[in-house]
Enzyme design. Structure first.
Site, PDB file in Angstrom:
ATOM      1  N   GLU A   1     -32.462  29.751  30.677  1.00 45.30           N
ATOM      2  CA  GLU A   1     -33.514  29.507  31.669  1.00 45.30           C
ATOM      3  C   GLU A   1     -34.018  30.792  32.314  1.00 45.30           C
ATOM      4  O   GLU A   1     -35.211  30.933  32.623  1.00 45.30           O
ATOM      5  CB  GLU A   1     -32.976  28.560  32.751  1.00 45.30           C
ATOM      6  CG  GLU A   1     -33.972  28.133  33.796  1.00 45.30           C
ATOM      7  CD  GLU A   1     -35.206  27.471  33.184  1.00 45.30           C
ATOM      8  OE1 GLU A   1     -35.098  26.364  32.673  1.00 45.30           O
ATOM      9  OE2 GLU A   1     -36.298  28.091  33.208  1.00 45.30           O
TER      10      GLU A   1
ATOM     11  N   THR B   1     -26.932  43.988  38.032  1.00 43.81           N
ATOM     12  CA  THR B   1     -27.688  43.286  39.073  1.00 43.81           C
ATOM     13  C   THR B   1     -27.557  41.769  38.923  1.00 43.81           C
ATOM     14  O   THR B   1     -27.186  41.070  39.866  1.00 43.81           O
ATOM     15  CB  THR B   1     -29.182  43.690  38.973  1.00 43.81           C
ATOM     16  OG1 THR B   1     -29.232  45.114  38.963  1.00 43.81           O
ATOM     17  CG2 THR B   1     -29.982  43.169  40.115  1.00 43.81           C
ATOM     18  N   VAL B   2     -27.844  41.255  37.732  1.00 43.26           N
ATOM     19  CA  VAL B   2     -27.822  39.795  37.558  1.00 43.26           C
ATOM     20  C   VAL B   2     -26.382  39.276  37.547  1.00 43.26           C
ATOM     21  O   VAL B   2     -26.065  38.258  38.192  1.00 43.26           O
ATOM     22  CB  VAL B   2     -28.578  39.376  36.273  1.00 43.26           C
ATOM     23  CG1 VAL B   2     -28.571  37.862  36.110  1.00 43.26           C
ATOM     24  CG2 VAL B   2     -30.013  39.879  36.300  1.00 43.26           C
TER      25      VAL B   2
ATOM     26  N   GLY C   1     -35.497  40.025  39.953  1.00 46.20           N
ATOM     27  CA  GLY C   1     -34.651  40.201  41.138  1.00 46.20           C
ATOM     28  C   GLY C   1     -33.314  39.506  40.978  1.00 46.20           C
ATOM     29  O   GLY C   1     -33.193  38.522  40.246  1.00 46.20           O
TER      30      GLY C   1
ATOM     31  N   LYS D   1     -41.181  37.333  26.171  1.00 44.07           N
ATOM     32  CA  LYS D   1     -41.191  36.089  26.962  1.00 44.07           C
ATOM     33  C   LYS D   1     -42.215  35.087  26.408  1.00 44.07           C
ATOM     34  O   LYS D   1     -41.910  33.900  26.271  1.00 44.07           O
ATOM     35  CB  LYS D   1     -41.471  36.426  28.425  1.00 44.07           C
ATOM     36  CG  LYS D   1     -40.294  37.182  29.070  1.00 44.07           C
ATOM     37  CD  LYS D   1     -40.668  37.722  30.439  1.00 44.07           C
ATOM     38  CE  LYS D   1     -39.466  38.383  31.096  1.00 44.07           C
ATOM     39  NZ  LYS D   1     -39.835  39.126  32.310  1.00 44.07           N
TER      40      LYS D   1
ATOM     41  N   GLY E   1     -37.787  34.677  35.406  1.00 39.91           N
ATOM     42  CA  GLY E   1     -36.715  34.871  36.394  1.00 39.91           C
ATOM     43  C   GLY E   1     -36.238  33.545  36.958  1.00 39.91           C
ATOM     44  O   GLY E   1     -35.694  32.702  36.242  1.00 39.91           O
TER      45      GLY E   1
END
Ligand code: HSE
Length: 400
Positions: free
Chosen positions: A124, A11-12, A297, A200, A129
């Site tokens: 980053e 996806t990324v 996303g 995170k 996200g």
């Protein structure tokens, strides 16, 4: 011409490929260069896909190509991501990643390897996200003692909690729907058990302290025990329930945790809904800063990754300012952290008050049980009382 390699076409990875192609002119202008994806590494084939002509299956092709200046690791998982990134940095390439597992475990080591080669290791996209949060922490909020970092850092669980709050639905039902829509993984444990959020907050806390906060030492509780009835009580209190990751100076040191919390309507994170993430940073001089945006996303995450690619190209032979030492940061004892707790119970008022003393009852029109909020207690005091009490249905921490 600057050549880039993308490791992983999921996806990324496909988002990174798309952005570098789609926003080519902008990226070339920002980097004052011509940026080209020379390789995409994946075990799979993608017949007919735009990546087909640059697809390779062997990482050594990338590692041994001196033309590749920047390696983008978006495969996820610890291995072989760690070995690939480390060898790229040692070969004098810069590396960017969205992989919080990798950054939480090996961040300090990889930052320091990059620095010793005058290259960069940037991440980053690993937290929040598409939200710029790593760069602000490293480069902008540098005049302050950071008092607190608090955030909704997992999009999947925020989507689930938002649906539960809006629709009165139960966890399992919403999780199933989220999986069908592709928001939640088939194995959702990293998200719903808080394992993603804890990495995170550990990354942000490490950057704030410039040492390494060990995510395995942070108290972590997920959202699997939260029910539709809990949200009825939340509504009655004018609050919502969110999975909150925190790192806070509580006087005797910094305490870190990930847990569901009841947050009030006037809290800056109350209206952070769906897959959106929100992160609040409290500095002793600047006050409160709030960062809100798409926390997950394809394109938002890939946008943050490509911003790192741009940064790497702008700083080809110089290491930028990520300061992260391998020395462990000693967190204060979570068991001494004080807060109010909300409890639901089948016990009577007499039984409740015998153990908890003065409490505030919450009327949410739920039959056969009582809901109440305790006075401020340490985690340790609360656990002892709850154990003695023995009649808890659920308990959720109240957020100040
Ligand atoms: N699974 C993560 C989330 C992806 O839902 O937030 C982004 O880190």
């Amino acid at each position: 011409m600057i050549k880039v390699a993308i490791l992983g076409y999921g996806t990324v990875g496909s988002g990174v490929f798309e952005i570098i192609k789609e926003n080519k002119d902008i990226i070339n202008e920002k980097t004052d260069n011509e940026v080209e994806v020379k390789y995409v590494l994946d075990l799979r084939d993608f017949p007919g896909d735009p990546c087909e002509n640059v697809l390779v299956h062997d990482y050594d092709v990338i590692l041994n190509d001196p033309e590749v200046e920047v390696v983008v690791e978006v495969m996820g998982g610890l291995h072989p991501a760690y070995e690939f990134v480390k060898s790229a940095l040692e070969a004098g390439k810069s590396a960017c990643t969205s992989n919080k597992e990798l950054v939480a475990k090996y961040g300090a080591e990889l930052v320091n390897i990059a620095e010793s080669h005058n290259r960069n290791f940037l991440f980053e996209a690993a937290v929040g996200g598409g939200i710029p949060i790593i760069r602000p922490l490293n480069m902008h909020i540098t005049a302050d003692a950071i008092q607190e970092i608090e955030g909704i850092m997992n999009g999947t669980t925020n989507y689930i909690m938002t649906k539960m709050a809006r629709e009165g639905a139960d966890f399992e039902e919403v999780l199933k729907e989220a999986q069908e829509l592709g928001y939640a993984e088939r194995d959702p444990s990293a998200d719903v058990e808080g394992y993603d959020a804890v990495r995170k907050i550990a990354i942000l806390a490490s950057l704030a302290t410039e040492k390494t906060v060990d995510f395995e030492k942070i108290y972590t509780e997920g959202i699997t025990n939260i029910t539709a009835t809990d949200f009825k009580y939340a509504k009655a209190m004018d609050r919502s329930i969110k999975l909150i990751a925190k790192f806070k100076n509580e006087g005797d040191g910094y305490v870190a945790s990930v847990s569901p919390r009841l947050i009030a309507k006037d809290h800056p994170l109350y209206n952070v809904n769906d897959v959106v993430n929100g992160i609040l940073i409290k500095g002793n001089m600047v006050g409160d800063l709030v960062f809100i945006g798409s926390g997950a996303g394809k394109l938002p995450t890939a946008s943050a990754v490509v911003s790192d690619v741009v940064d790497c190209i702008r700083h080809l032979n110089v290491s930028t300012t990520v300061i992260w030492n391998e020395e462990e940061y000693q967190l204060a004892d979570f068991s001494q952290s004080k807060k109010k707790f909300f409890l639901r119970t089948t016990a009577s008022k007499e039984e409740i008050e015998e153990v908890f003393g003065y409490v505030t009852y919450i009327d949410a029109n739920v039959d056969g049980e009582l809901g109440f909020v305790t006075a401020k207690l340490t985690e340790e005091e609360f656990s002892e009382k709850e154990l003695a009490f023995g009649k808890t249905i659920t308990r959720i921490r109240m957020e100040d």
